[in-house]
Design a protein around this motif. Structure first.
Motif, PDB file in Angstrom:
ATOM      1  N   ILE A   1       1.156  -1.321   0.211  1.00 58.45           N
ATOM      2  CA  ILE A   1       0.121   0.142   0.066  1.00 58.45           C
ATOM      3  C   ILE A   1       0.943   1.058   0.077  1.00 58.45           C
ATOM      4  O   ILE A   1       1.694   1.246   0.853  1.00 58.45           O
ATOM      5  N   MET A   2       0.672   1.857  -1.055  1.00 58.85           N
ATOM      6  CA  MET A   2       1.509   3.365  -1.283  1.00 58.85           C
ATOM      7  C   MET A   2       0.506   4.313  -0.256  1.00 58.85           C
ATOM      8  O   MET A   2      -0.510   4.413  -0.661  1.00 58.85           O
ATOM      9  N   LEU A   3       1.207   5.089   0.797  1.00 59.15           N
ATOM     10  CA  LEU A   3       0.660   6.069   1.201  1.00 59.15           C
ATOM     11  C   LEU A   3       1.087   7.428   0.953  1.00 59.15           C
ATOM     12  O   LEU A   3       2.157   7.598   1.124  1.00 59.15           O
ATOM     13  N   VAL A   4       0.211   8.002   0.492  1.00 59.09           N
ATOM     14  CA  VAL A   4       0.600   9.745  -0.138  1.00 59.09           C
ATOM     15  C   VAL A   4      -0.047  10.864   0.813  1.00 59.09           C
ATOM     16  O   VAL A   4      -1.379  11.049   0.750  1.00 59.09           O
ATOM     17  N   ASP A   5       0.647  11.346   1.863  1.00 62.02           N
ATOM     18  CA  ASP A   5       0.186  12.312   2.635  1.00 62.02           C
ATOM     19  C   ASP A   5       1.340  13.194   3.084  1.00 62.02           C
ATOM     20  O   ASP A   5       2.170  12.735   3.495  1.00 62.02           O
ATOM     21  N   ASP A   6       0.869  14.433   3.235  1.00 62.98           N
ATOM     22  CA  ASP A   6       2.172  15.312   3.594  1.00 62.98           C
ATOM     23  C   ASP A   6       2.332  15.512   5.155  1.00 62.98           C
ATOM     24  O   ASP A   6       3.055  16.153   5.769  1.00 62.98           O
ATOM     25  N   ASP A   7       1.187  14.628   5.938  1.00 63.05           N
ATOM     26  CA  ASP A   7       1.171  14.761   7.574  1.00 63.05           C
ATOM     27  C   ASP A   7       1.991  13.460   7.895  1.00 63.05           C
ATOM     28  O   ASP A   7       1.689  12.585   8.002  1.00 63.05           O
ATOM     29  N   PRO A   8       3.364  13.687   8.480  1.00 60.74           N
ATOM     30  CA  PRO A   8       4.157  12.587   9.031  1.00 60.74           C
ATOM     31  C   PRO A   8       3.289  12.050  10.085  1.00 60.74           C
ATOM     32  O   PRO A   8       3.637  10.865  10.427  1.00 60.74           O
ATOM     33  N   HIS A   9       2.721  12.625  10.804  1.00 61.75           N
ATOM     34  CA  HIS A   9       2.059  12.090  12.145  1.00 61.75           C
ATOM     35  C   HIS A   9       0.972  10.945  11.655  1.00 61.75           C
ATOM     36  O   HIS A   9       0.879   9.883  12.268  1.00 61.75           O
ATOM     37  N   VAL A  10       0.128  11.467  10.823  1.00 66.22           N
ATOM     38  CA  VAL A  10      -0.656  10.753   9.933  1.00 66.22           C
ATOM     39  C   VAL A  10      -0.187   9.468   9.379  1.00 66.22           C
ATOM     40  O   VAL A  10      -0.527   8.009   9.470  1.00 66.22           O
ATOM     41  N   THR A  11       1.098   9.566   8.608  1.00 61.70           N
ATOM     42  CA  THR A  11       1.378   8.654   7.909  1.00 61.70           C
ATOM     43  C   THR A  11       2.184   7.418   8.925  1.00 61.70           C
ATOM     44  O   THR A  11       2.030   6.181   8.556  1.00 61.70           O
ATOM     45  N   ALA A  12       2.686   7.787   9.961  1.00 57.17           N
ATOM     46  CA  ALA A  12       3.339   7.152  10.717  1.00 57.17           C
ATOM     47  C   ALA A  12       2.218   6.100  11.660  1.00 57.17           C
ATOM     48  O   ALA A  12       2.373   4.695  11.662  1.00 57.17           O
ATOM     49  N   ILE A  13       1.148   6.507  11.885  1.00 52.20           N
ATOM     50  CA  ILE A  13       0.045   5.866  12.235  1.00 52.20           C
ATOM     51  C   ILE A  13      -0.660   4.865  11.505  1.00 52.20           C
ATOM     52  O   ILE A  13      -0.681   3.605  11.708  1.00 52.20           O
TER      53      ILE A  13
ATOM     54  N   GLU B   1       0.834   3.849   8.851  1.00 49.71           N
ATOM     55  CA  GLU B   1       1.753   2.329   8.388  1.00 49.71           C
ATOM     56  C   GLU B   1       1.869   1.571   9.653  1.00 49.71           C
ATOM     57  O   GLU B   1       1.812   0.494   8.956  1.00 49.71           O
ATOM     58  N   ILE B   2       1.751   1.762  10.810  1.00 52.55           N
ATOM     59  CA  ILE B   2       1.791   0.762  11.855  1.00 52.55           C
ATOM     60  C   ILE B   2       0.660  -0.201  11.564  1.00 52.55           C
ATOM     61  O   ILE B   2       0.592  -1.301  11.598  1.00 52.55           O
ATOM     62  N   TYR B   3      -0.559   0.421  11.339  1.00 51.25           N
ATOM     63  CA  TYR B   3      -1.896  -0.052  11.195  1.00 51.25           C
ATOM     64  C   TYR B   3      -1.772  -1.093   9.809  1.00 51.25           C
ATOM     65  O   TYR B   3      -2.323  -2.346   9.999  1.00 51.25           O
ATOM     66  N   LEU B   4      -1.531  -0.600   8.855  1.00 48.81           N
ATOM     67  CA  LEU B   4      -1.135  -1.408   7.727  1.00 48.81           C
ATOM     68  C   LEU B   4      -0.282  -2.738   7.956  1.00 48.81           C
ATOM     69  O   LEU B   4      -0.599  -3.771   7.372  1.00 48.81           O
ATOM     70  N   GLY B   5       0.593  -2.391   8.650  1.00 43.51           N
ATOM     71  CA  GLY B   5       1.567  -3.539   8.976  1.00 43.51           C
ATOM     72  C   GLY B   5       0.810  -4.588   9.876  1.00 43.51           C
ATOM     73  O   GLY B   5       0.919  -5.831   9.589  1.00 43.51           O
ATOM     74  N   ARG B   6      -0.012  -4.105  10.788  1.00 43.82           N
ATOM     75  CA  ARG B   6      -0.647  -5.008  11.579  1.00 43.82           C
ATOM     76  C   ARG B   6      -1.817  -5.819  10.727  1.00 43.82           C
ATOM     77  O   ARG B   6      -2.277  -6.924  11.027  1.00 43.82           O
TER      78      ARG B   6
ATOM     79  N   THR C   1       5.866   5.219   1.981  1.00 43.98           N
ATOM     80  CA  THR C   1       5.044   6.485   2.355  1.00 43.98           C
ATOM     81  C   THR C   1       5.940   7.451   1.300  1.00 43.98           C
ATOM     82  O   THR C   1       7.013   7.536   1.286  1.00 43.98           O
ATOM     83  N   TYR C   2       4.979   8.676   0.859  1.00 43.08           N
ATOM     84  CA  TYR C   2       5.751   9.663   0.326  1.00 43.08           C
ATOM     85  C   TYR C   2       4.835  10.954   0.803  1.00 43.08           C
ATOM     86  O   TYR C   2       3.467  10.596   0.669  1.00 43.08           O
ATOM     87  N   HIS C   3       5.523  11.933   0.916  1.00 46.53           N
ATOM     88  CA  HIS C   3       4.759  13.333   1.365  1.00 46.53           C
ATOM     89  C   HIS C   3       4.674  14.112   0.214  1.00 46.53           C
ATOM     90  O   HIS C   3       4.293  15.144   0.547  1.00 46.53           O
ATOM     91  N   SER C   4       4.773  13.852  -1.054  1.00 49.20           N
ATOM     92  CA  SER C   4       4.505  14.664  -2.025  1.00 49.20           C
ATOM     93  C   SER C   4       3.983  13.779  -2.991  1.00 49.20           C
ATOM     94  O   SER C   4       4.334  12.896  -3.610  1.00 49.20           O
TER      95      SER C   4
END
Length: 146
Positions: free
Chosen positions: A14-26, A28-33, A40-43
Motif C-alpha cells: 500500500i502506497m501512502l501519499v500524505d504530507d502529514d508525517p503523524h498521520v502516515t506514521a500511525i 503505516e503501523i496499522y497497515l503492518g498489523r 510513504t511519500y509526502h509529495s
C-alpha cells in the motif's frame, strides 16, 4: 521522507501519499498489523513517479497536499497507462459531499475520512486489496518429506 521497500511478488504493498508525517506514521503501523507492506511519500508528484515503477497494490491518497494535491493526482493518473488501474482510496479530512463525489468521479475506489477509523479503513482495503493474512494457501507448493 520516503524509504526503500524490499518486496516480493506476493506482498501486498500500500502506497501512502500524505504530507502529514503523524498521520502516515500511525497508518503505516496499522497497515503492518493488517499484513500489508507500505511505502510513504509526502509529495504527490514524487509518489506518482514512484508508483509508475513500483506498481503498488493500492494507493491511499490525501487530497489536501501542497503543490500537487490529490485531485491533481487522480486527474493525471487517468492519463497514465502505468498506474491507471491501481486502485486509489482517498484518505482525507475533507468531508464535503461535492469533493467526495469529485474524487469518486475521478476514479477513486473509495473514500475514508480523517481522523481515521481503522475498522473502516480495514474494511475498505479488504474489498479492494484483501489482506495477505487472509489469503487462501497455495497448495501447489506443498512438499512431502520421504
Amino acid at each position: 521522507m520516503s524509504r526503500t521497500l524490499s518486496v516480493n511478488k506476493l506482498d501486498k504493498v500500500i502506497m501512502l501519499v500524505d504530507d502529514d508525517p503523524h498521520v502516515t506514521a500511525i497508518v503505516e503501523i496499522y497497515l503492518g498489523r493488517l499484513g500489508y507492506k507500505s511505502c510513504t511519500y509526502h509529495s504527490g508528484m514524487i509518489a506518482m513517479a514512484k508508483a509508475c515503477k513500483a506498481q503498488p497494490s493500492c494507493i491511499l491518497l490525501d487530497l489536501a497536499m501542497p503543490e500537487f494535491d490529490g485531485f491533481t493526482f487522480l486527474r493525471l493518473r487517468q492519463k497514465m497507462q502505468e498506474i491507471r488501474d491501481i486502485p486509489i482510496v482517498v484518505l482525507s479530512a475533507n468531508q464535503d459531499r461535492e469533493d467526495v463525489k469529485r474524487a469518486i468521479d475521478l476514479g477513486a475506489a473509495g473514500y475514508v475520512t480523517k481522523p481515521v477509523e481503522f475498522d473502516k479503513l480495514a474494511g475498505r482495503l479488504e474489498r479492494i486489496v484483501p489482506s495477505p493474512y487472509f489469503q487462501k494457501a497455495d497448495t501447489s507448493e506443498v512438499s512431502w518429506r520421504g
